[in-house]
Design a protein around this motif. Structure first.
Motif, PDB file in Angstrom:
ATOM      1  N   GLY A   1       0.616  -5.534  -6.944  1.00  0.00           N
ATOM      2  CA  GLY A   1       2.058  -5.349  -7.050  1.00  0.00           C
ATOM      3  C   GLY A   1       2.891  -6.615  -6.938  1.00  0.00           C
ATOM      4  O   GLY A   1       4.128  -6.553  -6.905  1.00  0.00           O
ATOM      5  N   THR A   2       2.237  -7.780  -6.878  1.00  0.00           N
ATOM      6  CA  THR A   2       2.975  -9.045  -6.826  1.00  0.00           C
ATOM      7  C   THR A   2       3.685  -9.292  -8.163  1.00  0.00           C
ATOM      8  O   THR A   2       3.082  -9.129  -9.218  1.00  0.00           O
ATOM      9  CB  THR A   2       2.015 -10.218  -6.543  1.00  0.00           C
ATOM     10  OG1 THR A   2       1.334  -9.967  -5.310  1.00  0.00           O
ATOM     11  CG2 THR A   2       2.760 -11.535  -6.456  1.00  0.00           C
ATOM     12  N   PRO A   3       4.954  -9.692  -8.134  1.00  0.00           N
ATOM     13  CA  PRO A   3       5.672  -9.919  -9.402  1.00  0.00           C
ATOM     14  C   PRO A   3       5.055 -11.048 -10.222  1.00  0.00           C
ATOM     15  O   PRO A   3       4.482 -12.002  -9.674  1.00  0.00           O
ATOM     16  CB  PRO A   3       7.087 -10.299  -8.943  1.00  0.00           C
ATOM     17  CG  PRO A   3       7.201  -9.797  -7.551  1.00  0.00           C
ATOM     18  CD  PRO A   3       5.820  -9.877  -6.957  1.00  0.00           C
ATOM     19  N   CYS A   4       5.166 -10.926 -11.523  1.00  0.00           N
ATOM     20  CA  CYS A   4       4.739 -11.995 -12.424  1.00  0.00           C
ATOM     21  C   CYS A   4       5.576 -13.247 -12.164  1.00  0.00           C
ATOM     22  O   CYS A   4       6.803 -13.180 -12.052  1.00  0.00           O
ATOM     23  CB  CYS A   4       4.919 -11.544 -13.872  1.00  0.00           C
ATOM     24  SG  CYS A   4       4.598 -12.849 -15.104  1.00  0.00           S
ATOM     25  N   ARG A   5       4.912 -14.392 -12.084  1.00  0.00           N
ATOM     26  CA  ARG A   5       5.608 -15.663 -11.879  1.00  0.00           C
ATOM     27  C   ARG A   5       5.267 -16.697 -12.954  1.00  0.00           C
ATOM     28  O   ARG A   5       5.971 -17.707 -13.068  1.00  0.00           O
ATOM     29  CB  ARG A   5       5.280 -16.221 -10.493  1.00  0.00           C
ATOM     30  CG  ARG A   5       5.813 -15.345  -9.361  1.00  0.00           C
ATOM     31  CD  ARG A   5       5.769 -16.061  -8.026  1.00  0.00           C
ATOM     32  NE  ARG A   5       6.324 -15.232  -6.969  1.00  0.00           N
ATOM     33  CZ  ARG A   5       5.610 -14.492  -6.138  1.00  0.00           C
ATOM     34  NH1 ARG A   5       4.291 -14.456  -6.263  1.00  0.00           N
ATOM     35  NH2 ARG A   5       6.192 -13.775  -5.192  1.00  0.00           N
TER      36      ARG A   5
ATOM     37  N   SER B   1       0.631 -13.791 -14.957  1.00  0.00           N
ATOM     38  CA  SER B   1      -0.082 -14.270 -13.775  1.00  0.00           C
ATOM     39  C   SER B   1       0.852 -14.361 -12.579  1.00  0.00           C
ATOM     40  O   SER B   1       2.054 -14.570 -12.720  1.00  0.00           O
ATOM     41  CB  SER B   1      -0.676 -15.651 -14.080  1.00  0.00           C
ATOM     42  OG  SER B   1      -1.361 -16.172 -12.974  1.00  0.00           O
ATOM     43  N   THR B   2       0.271 -14.217 -11.382  1.00  0.00           N
ATOM     44  CA  THR B   2       1.040 -14.346 -10.148  1.00  0.00           C
ATOM     45  C   THR B   2       1.107 -15.794  -9.666  1.00  0.00           C
ATOM     46  O   THR B   2       1.931 -16.132  -8.816  1.00  0.00           O
ATOM     47  CB  THR B   2       0.436 -13.484  -9.037  1.00  0.00           C
ATOM     48  OG1 THR B   2      -0.930 -13.882  -8.824  1.00  0.00           O
ATOM     49  CG2 THR B   2       0.481 -12.005  -9.421  1.00  0.00           C
ATOM     50  N   GLY B   3       0.248 -16.651 -10.194  1.00  0.00           N
ATOM     51  CA  GLY B   3       0.242 -18.053  -9.791  1.00  0.00           C
ATOM     52  C   GLY B   3      -0.441 -18.912 -10.826  1.00  0.00           C
ATOM     53  O   GLY B   3      -0.967 -18.407 -11.833  1.00  0.00           O
ATOM     54  N   CYS B   4      -0.445 -20.239 -10.580  1.00  0.00           N
ATOM     55  CA  CYS B   4      -1.074 -21.136 -11.557  1.00  0.00           C
ATOM     56  C   CYS B   4      -1.784 -22.299 -10.870  1.00  0.00           C
ATOM     57  O   CYS B   4      -1.950 -23.361 -11.455  1.00  0.00           O
ATOM     58  CB  CYS B   4      -0.019 -21.652 -12.538  1.00  0.00           C
ATOM     59  SG  CYS B   4      -0.706 -22.188 -14.132  1.00  0.00           S
ATOM     60  N   ALA B   5      -2.242 -22.090  -9.615  1.00  0.00           N
ATOM     61  CA  ALA B   5      -3.013 -23.129  -8.936  1.00  0.00           C
ATOM     62  C   ALA B   5      -4.345 -23.329  -9.644  1.00  0.00           C
ATOM     63  O   ALA B   5      -4.889 -24.442  -9.683  1.00  0.00           O
ATOM     64  CB  ALA B   5      -3.232 -22.755  -7.474  1.00  0.00           C
ATOM     65  N   THR B   6      -4.857 -22.242 -10.225  1.00  0.00           N
ATOM     66  CA  THR B   6      -6.087 -22.300 -11.012  1.00  0.00           C
ATOM     67  C   THR B   6      -5.733 -22.059 -12.468  1.00  0.00           C
ATOM     68  O   THR B   6      -4.989 -21.128 -12.785  1.00  0.00           O
ATOM     69  CB  THR B   6      -7.085 -21.221 -10.555  1.00  0.00           C
ATOM     70  OG1 THR B   6      -7.284 -21.329  -9.144  1.00  0.00           O
ATOM     71  CG2 THR B   6      -8.418 -21.386 -11.262  1.00  0.00           C
ATOM     72  N   PHE B   7      -6.226 -22.908 -13.347  1.00  0.00           N
ATOM     73  CA  PHE B   7      -5.927 -22.751 -14.766  1.00  0.00           C
ATOM     74  C   PHE B   7      -7.099 -23.248 -15.613  1.00  0.00           C
ATOM     75  O   PHE B   7      -7.963 -23.989 -15.125  1.00  0.00           O
ATOM     76  CB  PHE B   7      -4.645 -23.503 -15.144  1.00  0.00           C
ATOM     77  CG  PHE B   7      -4.731 -25.005 -14.991  1.00  0.00           C
ATOM     78  CD1 PHE B   7      -5.092 -25.804 -16.072  1.00  0.00           C
ATOM     79  CD2 PHE B   7      -4.466 -25.608 -13.780  1.00  0.00           C
ATOM     80  CE1 PHE B   7      -5.170 -27.184 -15.936  1.00  0.00           C
ATOM     81  CE2 PHE B   7      -4.540 -26.985 -13.630  1.00  0.00           C
ATOM     82  CZ  PHE B   7      -4.893 -27.770 -14.710  1.00  0.00           C
TER      83      PHE B   7
END
Length: 211
Positions: free
Chosen positions: A167-171, A190-196
């Motif tokens: 349920g985390t919002p898309c960022r 995605s919820t984050g972009c630390a990994t890409f």
């Protein structure tokens, strides 16, 4: 989603797309900001230097007939005292529309108070896809795995979608209109972009900005 303006003729043309381009003296611009609003408090109005909304012609103290009209006034108005942009609006069906730059002071009344949310995006990484909590974007009706035909529509999905897992919002969103040279689009949220991942079939990663 696009507007074209001619400075000498003072002519403004609006368009939902720009695949067809007609030569003229205008300059064409793409809209990169969307706005929405969310209820923050009930039975009162935000009162950090609140002011009455203006008529579209600029004259004072308009009480618009709908919440949508009050919201549109907040989009464009600024505090008459210090020029701060409107960030909250409070509406009463009487009708009454109060605009405010903040909501630390809340005055009890029959209004409902809303926060204006402006959304835009910026390029995070070229030729890369974010991998933190990713999922495929959904169709507007909620069905799975839509690959929208434009970057703007992928952006719009990120504004409204949340992770199906927690349920985390898309960022972040990653998009291409030509996935691995196949002529098909691809939109990953995605919820984050630390990994890409690099070399991602032509996709680039964008960060959602909301204020």
């Amino acid at each position: 989603r696009y507007f074209s303006y001619h400075t000498t003729q003072k002519d403004c043309m609006l368009s939902k797309g720009c695949t067809t381009f007609t030569k003229h003296g205008h300059h064409a611009y793409r809209m990169m900001v969307r706005a929405s609003y969310a209820l923050v408090k009930s039975s009162g109005y935000c009162n950090d230097g609140a002011w009455n909304s203006h008529y579209p012609d600029g004259s004072e103290n308009w009480n618009p007939p709908s919440i949508g009209d009050c919201y549109e006034r907040c989009l464009i108005e600024k505090d008459p005292e210090d020029g701060s942009p409107c960030r909250y609006f409070s509406y009463h069906t009487a009708p009454d529309c109060m605009l405010s730059k903040g909501c630390t002071t809340f005055t009890k009344h029959g209004h409902q108070a809303y926060q204006l949310i402006r959304s835009s995006y910026s390029l995070e990484k070229s030729d890369a896809v974010c991998l933190d909590g990713t999922w495929d974007s959904h169709h507007p009706d909620g069905s799975d795995n839509w690959n929208p035909p434009s970057l703007e529509e992928c952006f719009e999905r990120c504004i409204v979608e949340k992770s199906p897992t927690d349920g985390t919002p898309c960022r972040y969103f990653s998009y291409t209109s030509d996935y691995f040279g196949q002529g098909t689009s691809d939109c990953v949220l995605s919820t984050g972009c630390a990994t890409f991942a690099a070399n991602s079939g032509g996709r680039s990663a964008y960060r959602l900005i909301q204020s």
